[in-house]
Design an enzyme around this catalytic site. Structure first.
Site, PDB file in Angstrom:
ATOM      1  N   HIS A 288     -54.236   6.667  18.875  1.00  0.00           N
ATOM      2  CA  HIS A 288     -54.599   5.604  17.943  1.00  0.00           C
ATOM      3  C   HIS A 288     -53.786   4.494  17.781  1.00  0.00           C
ATOM      4  O   HIS A 288     -53.718   3.500  17.733  1.00  0.00           O
ATOM      5  CB  HIS A 288     -55.037   6.455  16.661  1.00  0.00           C
ATOM      6  CG  HIS A 288     -55.528   5.482  15.534  1.00  0.00           C
ATOM      7  ND1 HIS A 288     -56.658   5.440  15.188  1.00  0.00           N
ATOM      8  CD2 HIS A 288     -54.664   4.845  14.673  1.00  0.00           C
ATOM      9  CE1 HIS A 288     -56.680   4.793  13.784  1.00  0.00           C
ATOM     10  NE2 HIS A 288     -55.528   4.233  13.731  1.00  0.00           N
ATOM     11  N   GLU A 289     -52.509   4.997  17.323  1.00  0.00           N
ATOM     12  CA  GLU A 289     -51.440   4.271  16.975  1.00  0.00           C
ATOM     13  C   GLU A 289     -50.870   3.265  18.194  1.00  0.00           C
ATOM     14  O   GLU A 289     -50.553   2.140  18.026  1.00  0.00           O
ATOM     15  CB  GLU A 289     -50.181   5.068  16.433  1.00  0.00           C
ATOM     16  CG  GLU A 289     -50.250   5.708  15.199  1.00  0.00           C
ATOM     17  CD  GLU A 289     -50.965   4.738  14.144  1.00  0.00           C
ATOM     18  OE1 GLU A 289     -50.614   3.611  13.885  1.00  0.00           O
ATOM     19  OE2 GLU A 289     -51.654   5.437  13.189  1.00  0.00           O
TER      20      GLU A 289
END
Length: 637
Positions: free
Chosen positions: A425-426
Site C-alpha cells: 500500500h505505502e
C-alpha cells in the site's frame, strides 16, 4: 496513508525472543532459518540495523545544511511580499511571482519534511522536538507571507488573466491558476473572507469537543476469554469484537454502545453543530449544498457522490448474501452486529520475516513491469523505508517526502499478513510520488486526495491476486477470499453507508429538521438495516455507532475511500487482463499526472471513468465472483 505538503492557497544488536534448539537436532542452516523467522524486538533505535532505517541524510547531510534552508525559506518568504499588488500589471510579473513561489515552497517542503520525519522515528529526542517546532514556526510564517497570492489572482480582471495565460511562459502554471479561478464565484469580498477565516475556530469546536468527550469517556470492565476482568477502552474495543468467544464479543459490544448512549445528547449536539456550520459556510459561499461546497474545491462533481450511493444501494443484495454466508459459517441461529468482526476463516498467524514480506510484495507487483520492480528494489535497498517499531516511534504507517527528495515510507512492521499488505500500500503511494515528481513541475506535483488512495489500493489488489494464485491449500484460499470480502465490506459498503448517512443529515438540517439524538439514532439504524439485510439482527446498540465515527466531522471525506477502492479494483483488473500496455497507460496518465488536471479526467485517461456507475458496477462483479468462489469451496467435500 499518504502525508502531503499542501501547495494550494487554501491549505497549504538484535534481541530475539527465540529459544535455541539443540545443535544435534537441527543443522546450522535450520537454526539460522528458525532465527530469521522469529520476530525481532528492538529496545531502541540504535539497536536496529542500518538497512532497516530510512536515510534522512539523503535530504540534508548535516544539521547545518538544514539550518541554511530554514533561514533561506524565511528570507524568501519576506522577499515574496514584494510581489504583492503587482500581479495584474503583466504576464511577466505574474510569472515572476509564481516562479518565486515555487522556489520558496520547494525549500519550505524539504525543510519541513526532514524535521517532521526525523522526530517521527525518535519522538522522545529533545533536539529533534526543537527542530520540528522550528520547522512548524517557519511553515506558519511562510503561509502568512504567501496567503495573499490566491485572492490577488482572483481579483485580476477576467479578460486580462485570460490574456496572461496565453503567454507561453505561464504554461506550467495554467492549471494552477485556473484551479484558483474556478471557485471565483464562491469567493467573497475581502472583509467577508476575513470574517469567515476568523470564525473557523468556532466551526471547528464541535470536532474538538467530540474528541475530548470521546477521550474522557470511561468504559466498564468486561470478562475476557479466560474469564478475567479487563478494562474496555476505545483502543481495544475492536480486538474484543474479533474474539472467537461470542460472549466476549457481546459483552464488549453492549458495554461500549450502552456507555456511548449515556452521552447521546451531547454527541448529538456536537455532530449537529458541525452539520450546521457546514451548511452555513456553504450558504455563505453561494453553494446549493454542503456536499457541493466540499466537493467543488477538489474539482469533483457531486454526481460522483450520488452515483456511488445509488450504485452501491442497487448492489446491496450481494451484501445481504454475504451476511447469510457469514451466519452459516459462524454456525449461529441469529447473526448480530457483534458477530461481523470475528473471522469466519482462521488465519495462519505465524510471523512473516521482513525479507520474506519484501519478496511477497515484489512477486505480487510483477504485473507492473520490470522498471517498477527495479524502483521497488531501490526503495527497499536505498534508504527509503523505515521498518521496525520502537517505543518512541510514532505509530501507523505513511508515505511522505518532498519534491526534491525521493519518497520515504514509515512502517511499524510486526510480521502479520496485514503488515505485508501495508508495505504494498505505502509503496503504491511512493511510486505515485516518484513518477509524479519526475514528470510534473513543482506546482502541479501534489496529487489530490481523491486519487491518492487509488495507486496504493491498486497494489493491494495485485498482491491479493498473487497470494491467491499461489495458495496451496483450501484453507489458505478460503482465508484469502474472506479477507477480500471483508475489504469490500469495510471499504466499499461501509464507507458508502457512512457517506449516505452524512448526506442525509446535512439535507435534514438544511430543511430545518432536528438532529437530536433520537432522530440520529433512528436514521442510523434504518440505514444500517438496509445495508446488512434480513440475515442481520440490527441490535438497538448499533443505533449509536455514529457517535464512534470521527470521520463525520471531516466534511464529506469518507466517500473517497469507496471511490478509490472502486477505481483501483478496475485498474488492477485491466493490468492483469491487458498486461504492460495497460500499466503504461496507468503510469503515464495517472501515476505521473499529479495535479495537472482534475481528478476525474486523470482517472478517465488511465482507464476508469468515475463520473459513471461503471467502475462501481465492475467492482461489484469482482465482489460477486469472490463470494461465488468462497461458496464453491465451502460446498466442496
Amino acid at each position: 496513508m499518504k502525508k502531503t505538503i499542501l501547495k494550494s492557497m487554501t491549505a497549504m544488536a538484535i534481541t530475539f525472543s527465540a529459544v535455541a534448539a539443540p545443535i544435534n537436532v537441527l543443522s546450522m542452516e535450520a537454526v539460522q532459518a528458525r532465527a530469521e523467522s522469529v520476530k525481532p524486538v528492538y529496545k531502541n533505535r540504535a539497536e536496529i540495523p542500518e538497512q532497516y532505517k530510512w536515510k534522512l541524510e539523503h535530504i540534508y547531510p548535516t544539521k547545518a545544511a538544514w539550518e541554511a534552508d530554514i533561514k533561506k525559506a524565511t528570507d524568501l518568504a519576506n522577499q515574496f511580499t514584494l510581489h504583492q499588488g503587482k500581479l495584474s500589471t503583466s504576464a511577466k510579473s505574474l510569472k515572476a511571482a509564481l516562479d518565486d513561489y515555487s522556489t520558496l515552497m520547494r525549500i519550505h517542503d524539504k525543510a519541513y519534511v526532514y524535521a517532521s520525519m526525523a522526530l517521527d522515528v525518535n519522538t522522545s529526542n529533545a533536539e529533534l522536538q526543537d527542530l520540528a517546532d522550528r520547522a512548524e514556526k517557519m511553515s506558519v510564517a511562510v503561509k502568512e507571507k504567501t496567503s495573499w497570492l490566491g485572492p490577488e489572482i482572483v481579483a485580476i480582471a477576467p479578460l486580462r488573466i485570460t490574456a496572461f495565460l496565453r503567454n507561453e511562459g505561464l504554461a506550467p502554471y495554467r492549471y494552477f491558476v485556473k484551479d484558483i479561478l474556478r471557485t471565483k464565484n464562491h469567493t467573497l469580498s475581502k472583509d467577508l473572507e476575513e470574517l469567515l477565516a476568523q470564525s473557523t475556530p468556532l466551526a471547528d469546536n464541535p470536532e474538538g469537543i467530540y474528541g475530548m468527550l470521546s477521550k474522557d469517556i470511561k468504559f466498564p470492565k468486561i470478562k475476557d476469554e479466560n474469564g478475567q476482568e479487563v478494562q474496555l477502552t476505545r483502543s481495544n474495543f475492536i480486538s474484543y469484537m474479533e474474539s472467537k468467544n461470542r460472549e466476549v464479543r457481546k459483552q464488549a459490544y453492549e458495554a461500549y454502545y450502552q456507555t456511548l448512549a449515556q452521552y447521546q445528547d451531547t454527541f448529538a449536539q456536537t455532530l449537529g453543530g458541525k452539520v450546521k456550520a457546514n451548511n452555513l459556510y456553504a450558504k455563505a459561499r453561494k453553494y446549493d449544498t454542503a456536499m457541493e461546497a466540499s466537493l467543488t474545491p477538489n474539482n469533483v462533481p457531486t454526481k460522483v457522490y450520488d452515483e456511488l450511493i445509488d450504485t452501491v444501494d442497487k448492489s446491496l443484495p450481494l451484501m445481504h448474501r454475504y451476511m447469510e454466508l457469514k451466519k452459516k459459517m459462524l454456525g449461529v441461529s441469529e447473526l448480530h452486529m457483534y458477530d461481523i468482526y470475528t473471522p469466519i476463516v482462521q488465519a495462519n498467524d505465524s510471523y512473516i520475516p521482513y525479507d520474506q514480506a519484501k519478496e511477497m510484495v515484489l512477486t505480487g507487483l510483477k504485473p507492473l513491469g520490470e522498471q517498477y520492480g527495479k524502483l521497488l528494489e531501490e526503495a527497499f535497498n536505498g534508504g527509503w523505508v523505515d521498518v521496525y517499531p520502537t517505543d518512541d516511534k510514532r505509530s501507523g504507517a505513511y508515505q511522505w517526502g518532498a519534491y526534491d527528495t525521493h519518497p520515504y515510507v514509515l512502517l511499524n512492521y510486526e510480521g502479520t499478513k496485514d503488515d505485508v499488505a501495508t508495505i504494498a500500500h505505502e509503496l503504491g503511494h511512493a511510486m505515485q510520488s516518484y513518477y509524479t515528481n519526475k514528470k510534473q513541475p513543482y506546482i502541479s506535483s501534489n496529487y489530490p486526495i481523491f486519487t491518492a488512495e487509488v495507486a496504493s489500493t491498486m497494489n493491494e489488489h495485485l498482491l491479493w491476486e498473487s497470494e491467491y494464485k499461489n495458495a496451496k491449500t483450501k484453507e489458505e484460499k478460503m482465508y484469502l477470499l474472506n479477507q477480500r470480502l471483508e475489504n469490500f465490506r469495510t471499504t466499499l459498503f461501509r464507507q458508502t453507508q457512512f457517506a449516505e448517512f452524512e448526506k442525509v443529515i446535512h439535507e435534514k438540517e438544511q430543511k430545518g429538521e432536528s438532529l437530536n439524538a433520537e432522530a440520529l439514532k433512528a436514521l442510523y439504524k434504518e440505514i444500517n438495516q438496509k445495508y446488512y439485510g434480513p440475515a442481520m439482527i440490527s441490535d438497538e446498540e448499533i443505533s449509536m455507532e455514529w457517535a464512534r465515527i470521527p470521520h463525520f466531522y471531516y466534511n464529506f471525506y469518507v466517500y473517497q475511500y469507496a471511490t478509490s477502492f472502486a477505481a483501483s479494483t478496475a485498474l488492477a483488473k485491466q493490468i492483469l487482463d491487458q498486461g504492460q500496455p495497460a500499466f503504461e497507460r496507468v503510469r503515464d496518465n495517472f501515476l505521473a499526472a499529479g495535479n495537472s488536471s482534475d481528478p476525474i479526467s486523470v482517472l478517465k485517461a488511465a482507464g476508469v471513468d468515475m463520473s459513471t456507475a461503471q467502475p462501481i458496477e465492475e467492482t461489484m462483479a469482482v465482489f460477486k465472483q469472490t463470494l461465488d468462489e468462497l461458496e464453491k469451496l465451502l460446498n466442496e467435500k
